[in-house]
Scaffold this active site. Structure first.
Site, PDB file in Angstrom:
ATOM      1  CB  ALA A 181      10.275 -13.330  -0.565  1.00 33.95           C
ATOM      2  CB  THR A 191      -0.955   0.041   1.210  1.00 34.20           C
ATOM      3  OG1 THR A 191      -0.196  -0.022   2.416  1.00 34.20           O
ATOM      4  CG2 THR A 191      -1.951  -1.101   1.182  1.00 34.20           C
ATOM      5  CD1 TRP A 199      -5.608   0.217   3.549  1.00 34.18           C
ATOM      6  CD2 TRP A 199      -7.260   1.287   4.577  1.00 34.18           C
ATOM      7  NE1 TRP A 199      -6.684  -0.631   3.585  1.00 34.18           N
ATOM      8  CE2 TRP A 199      -7.716  -0.003   4.207  1.00 34.18           C
ATOM      9  CE3 TRP A 199      -8.146   2.156   5.247  1.00 34.18           C
ATOM     10  CZ2 TRP A 199      -9.010  -0.437   4.487  1.00 34.18           C
ATOM     11  CZ3 TRP A 199      -9.433   1.721   5.513  1.00 34.18           C
ATOM     12  CH2 TRP A 199      -9.850   0.427   5.139  1.00 34.18           C
TER      13      TRP A 199
END
Lengths: 742, 742
Positions: free
Chosen positions: A447, A195, A595
């Site tokens: 990852a 985000t 957000w």
């Protein structure tokens, strides 16, 4: 008067296209007008008056819907002219204003970013926010950012592949600034790196008017239907449409699955065929006579060359050369190539294959990994073009032969087919943020056993497109000790690109956990340590933040700490983190509210990033590739993780010796370690010290180009919980809308 | 003079758009002109003269390349003006004429179909023919066939998904004529049903000027990289670009794989979770309290309804109701749902799963099938819309519980997620033939355990698009005894569509094999029985053709026999087949030369089809759905295959009893039988008689909606040969062209 007019105004650095449709009636005032600012990022609307009869209104709107020159419609009518018929006549594509019976009274805004009203209640889901915004047609976005029509391949209305020829066209252009978003050591709740990445480009592009591009990873479908849900960002900082982002996208992961599994099938089939046929039979089948002609295929000539057989006429090989040529002589116990699915299917973690009688007893133990753990995904993320990808695919080592030599995809004759399966996946996918700024979605390697960063190609293309003053923001998986370390030592080595700034994301609640707060579980209510002010926990937890800042400084990068703010965070807590961060050497520390507020909530961060990018910085790698493998591992363990030393198991040591012997000693290191602690023990929060990092085993991804030491056991196949996300996911067959994705 | 002019001419039923660009210099004559006939199918070019300076030539071409109103360029220059620079300045998209240094001398043709020169040597590969033709941009084709801009979603330049809303818009329009292409009992060499299908629409559309549409199956990637190679047609009767057709297309098979495997993962995970948790723990996890609220999801309410528990408040369920609700109580030995990959991976034919310690000993035997054998593929092919697809996906029976009741995808809570994964796959993909006529590629269910026909939705949309006088040609897999029988009894029942004509494809060499000729193997040279005239073998083999004609007559359809001609076939052989075919009741019998000549080689067939379609025909189904399952099987065995009777194994009989008890007795039958003989014994060619058809087992695809009896063992996972096709497949990283696909 009546007519259509198109004019172009050049103003400073921007170019406006103005489309005005006007005509005159006798009863009502009526407006149609749309200004598009051609710098990518923001869209400006202006008003203009036109007169029209209300009876003509619907017909005229319908005509305008069909006119490709009209990019959008804004209605400004006296109350008497508003009707359901008028409202419904505007197609969603042209409906700049989001006309509904609810918001008809809204004023026309000067900036589209102001459309985004913070959510009224906690019940607002990401997918609803995503759906409430109509994305620009992807061709429009492509044009805004300077792509030529021939450089994109649309995939529906909202996605397009961008051709690699762009890099050739723009090769003389300067690159933009390059920003990496990394995080503190993560908690199960997530820190919001995605985000922040999206919020930051929204602030840069749509609010500060700076060309900006986000480069993000394509998420696996496994978590989407399992536990985690989607990965498009969240709230008012999202990649839209989020359902397309989270589902098949443009099929890249499916292509990887297909290529990965073709290679796997080729390995076992080859072992079976070699075991059941004579040299002669194998040779006759591998090099058949077709219409009287017998010849080697190019991929077979390449194998002969590796075998140092300098012949091109199949009839001239000696029996010994034939045997060497036809027998890969794979040692099944050394096979490291696994099959993959993009599904959380725990029952495939360990399986036995070949049990049908048709496979004549060639049974062996195997496993499926999640598709994003495939080495082909890592190759996609690291390659810089088609020729390089083909080479890397051919170099993949799938096993050793019984003499201990590596067997490659090219030896199996399948590397050309793998390249063909990947030929579209290599092109990055263009999408957009909620505020209309451009995003590349491309590659998403695991990852832990891989390097967890989006693609080199997307970053390179974006850096050319934004221009010298523009910004490209990319994200590294997990905490900075893992994702960022691999970003610099692996991805930047492959790309040759030098970043300017690191943004380090933290949340107050994660810092509290590092400071000794109780465990948290997704879905369970948070305890009061997390919902009430607790400066002691915050201060203690900042040790982890400090350590991660220091890690970034190892690479010579200025760091900006971005605090992803939640509504229960207090001002004192935020101020404390900012103070400690700056004291620890961070260039700046700011709070972010993307957000709830979109790009507007991240303007402060964007300004700090812009300032920091103008400072001089020099990338330094952590280790020299020429160092012995063990020394490279030790350097990462000590300098990045803070370990006292490392300890290799005998198995790990013998693998290191093997890889050196095989000529792979100069590759960079990709540590496979838990992301939940700087150490190898997930429960040790904050900054653990004094530990000895155990290296259980060492593996190699030769095509991708790294050695990966395993620290403890790494699961490469997630499972489904008792109640997976899919319970809430449904498709409305009337509206074709998806519910329950988040 | 200098300028641009666009004019429209309406001529009879056609509408022409003419774009002329002209200007004058002093040295050379120069032409730019392009006529597009808007009826879909063919493209006409005409010449016109313009004057221009040679120095301006390249710049002007570059300008025209960018002009969306100019659909194509034709150059007509004196020799002195020809240069590499001029040739290279024309982009492939605009290059109507295929300008190269080789063919610069070619005359401009009046009809694009005349571009197609028969192959000079046998070394011409399908992919080279495919690549030599530049396809129209898919938006252009879409517009030609009457699709609105909002009804298509482009996937790159050459493919587009077509939205189902089209069916709603055109629901009052009459359907076109509906033609099925089926074949005699196939041999290993293939009879060319796909090339006949494509050649026929090329003849109808591009040569007779009748609106026409081909509806074909999407091929599996397994055979593309295994033995068979591509499936786009062949020679001058192909779907182009053939590499896009044969590779990922628009991702439908990948979506099916994802959905299929999510359901499989859900089954095993559920068994594990039920076995390791109490009723209470399961209930708390399945119906959790979130932010203080506890509620059932819609899919859980649906399950409660099936359990006859009329409650919506989770706190009111009795312990017995809770137990019934949380426990699906799957009997692992009854699981019929298998995992799939779209790869020929023989080592997955029989496997053991769940062997990792994390699965706590829940080990079981399982298998992977090829993706196209998934029931979800059969559902995609049979559904008539989103609501129906959602229902079918929910109805999939994956196993029985320990009480012998069916457990469905909806019981597992996953049916909504399956629908979401399939939401784009349900839209047919628009492509084109080599001669520019439209093709729908949609669904490709396995032709033995499923019904082997392309989708109902594509046929329905195509029938609306071609209009009352137009033709839709679709293809059924395998011989007429299998593919055609399932087309009528299963697909037409699901669609409610009534075909007009059956085209039955035969080759001289296949008939010779049915007449007693020696075995043939792909890749090996043919024996002289096949390369020299042999009227006796042909005449004997026509028994199979006769039988297949009779089978088509069972359904009330007129039959046209299409002989797919090879160069070694003699006139006497062809005449003999035509004569026997007509004598056996065929409406007509014609030879076809589409492989070498494209649509021009199939004009005679097209004319016969057009005549036959105007005859009155009435579809009659072979059996009443209300008949007992065993009677339905017997009817097919006796009337279609020519069996004396059938014989059910005890296992088959008990499955029949179970399905009747479970309420599935009224479904149609989908026989899983070898395609290489009318009987169950592949070596019995011609027309076997007097045999008893053994029914080894009976299975059910409840979502797709059929019962499938197994006659012998059906392999649902092909293998890779010693030298798979992939040895020849490669990607040129400079030109981005694929080599070796065929």
């Amino acid at each position: 008067t009546e007519g259509t007019e198109t004019m172009q105004i050049n103003h400073a650095q921007f170019c406006y296209n103005i489309n005005v449709f006007f005509w005159q009636g006798s009863d009502f005032f009526f407006i149609f007008l749309f200004f598009r600012k051609k710098a990518h990022g923001s869209v400006f609307l202006k008003r203009c008056f036109v007169f029209c009869l209300v009876e003509q209104l619907v017909d005229e709107i319908l005509k305008l819907n069909e006119d490709p020159k009209i990019h959008g419609l804004v209605l400004d009518l006296p109350i008497g002219a508003l009707s359901g018929r008028v409202i419904n006549s505007v197609t969603p594509e042209k409906d700049v204003d989001g006309i509904t019976d609810v918001n008809l009274g809204r004023l026309i805004r000067g900036d589209l970013s102001e459309c985004f009203v913070p959510p009224a209640a906690s019940a607002v889901f990401d997918i609803e926010i995503s759906r409430a915004q109509t994305p620009k047609a992807i061709e429009v976005l492509a044009k805004e950012i300077g792509l030529l029509a021939g450089e994109i391949e649309s995939f529906g209305r909202n996605k397009a592949k961008v051709k690699l020829s762009l890099l050739e066209r723009l090769k003389e252009h300067p690159d933009g600034k390059y920003v990496l978003v990394a995080g503190i050591t993560p908690t199960p709740l997530g820190e919001g790196k995605s985000t922040v990445t999206v919020g930051l480009v929204q602030a840069l592009g749509a609010h500060l008017g700076i060309n900006s591009f986000a480069c993000v990873r394509q998420p696996s479908q496994g978590p989407t239907f399992g536990v985690k849900g989607g990965a498009a960002g969240g709230g008012y900082a999202q990649v839209i449409p989020m359902e397309e982002f989270n589902l098949h996208l443009t099929g890249d992961i499916h292509a990887i699955t297909a290529a990965n599994n073709l290679l796997a099938a080729a390995i076992d089939a080859r072992i079976l065929h070699e075991a059941t046929q004579s040299d002669k039979a194998l040779y006759n089948r591998l090099v058949p006579t077709i219409n009287g002609v017998r010849q080697f295929s190019p991929i077979q000539l390449a194998r002969l060359k590796r075998l140092r057989v300098d012949k091109s006429d199949p009839s001239t090989l000696t029996p010994g050369e034939v045997s060497n040529f036809v027998r890969l002589d794979i040692d099944p116990s050394t096979i490291t190539w696994q099959r993959v699915v993009d599904t959380n299917d725990r029952f495939l973690r360990k399986i036995t294959i070949g049990q049908s009688s048709t496979e004549k007893g060639f049974i062996r133990e195997a496993q499926f990994d999640i598709a994003v753990a495939s080495e082909i995904m890592a190759i996609l993320a690291l390659t810089d073009g088609l020729a390089d990808m083909n080479k890397r695919l051919g170099n993949i080592v799938v096993a050793n032969n019984r003499k201990g030599q590596p067997v490659t995809a090219e030896d199996l004759g399948v590397s050309g087919a793998l390249a063909v399966l990947m030929k579209d996946a290599i092109k990055p996918t263009l999408m957009q943020t909620l505020e209309g700024t451009p995003v590349f979605v491309h590659a998403g390697p695991f990852a832990n056993i891989a390097h967890g960063n989006s693609s080199v190609l997307a970053d390179k293309m974006a850096l050319k497109l934004v221009g010298e003053q523009g910004f490209v923001v990319t994200e590294a998986g997990f905490g900075a000790d893992i994702g960022m370390e691999k970003f610099f030592n692996i991805k930047c080595r492959a790309s040759g690109l030098y970043p300017n700034v690191v943004v380090l994301v933290a949340t107050i609640r994660a810092l509290k956990m590092h400071g000794g707060g109780p465990n948290v579980t997704a879905g369970k209510p948070l305890t009061k340590e997390y919902t009430e002010e607790n400066l002691k926990l915050v201060a203690d937890g900042c040790s982890n933040l400090q350590k991660q800042i220091q890690i970034a400084h190892l690479f010579g990068m200025p760091v900006i700490v971005a605090i992803n703010v939640f509504k229960s965070d207090t001002e004192a807590e935020i101020d404390l983190v900012c103070q400690i961060a700056k004291h620890s050497g961070a260039y700046d520390a700011v709070s972010c509210n993307h957000w709830a507020a979109g790009g507007r909530g991240t303007v402060q961060l964007a300004e700090a990033v812009e300032r920091a990018a103008n400072e001089k910085s020099t990338l330094s790698f952590l280790y020299d590739l020429k160092l012995p493998i063990v020394e490279k591992i030790r350097t990462i363990a000590q300098k990045v993780y803070g370990a006292k030393d490392i300890e290799l198991s005998p198995e790990a040591q013998s693998k290191v010796d093997l890889y050196v012997k095989q000529g792979f000693g100069d590759l960079p290191i990709c540590m496979a370690k838990t992301h939940l602690s700087l150490s190898h023990q997930p429960e040790r929060k904050g900054v653990p010290t004094g530990f000895i990092l155990p290296i259980r085993d060492v593996r190699a991804s030769i095509g991708a180009g790294f050695i990966y030491p395993l620290v403890g056991t790494m699961s490469t196949m997630p499972g489904l919980p008792t109640r997976p996300c899919f319970y809430d996911i449904d498709l409305d067959s009337d509206t074709e809308q998806i519910t329950g994705l988040f």
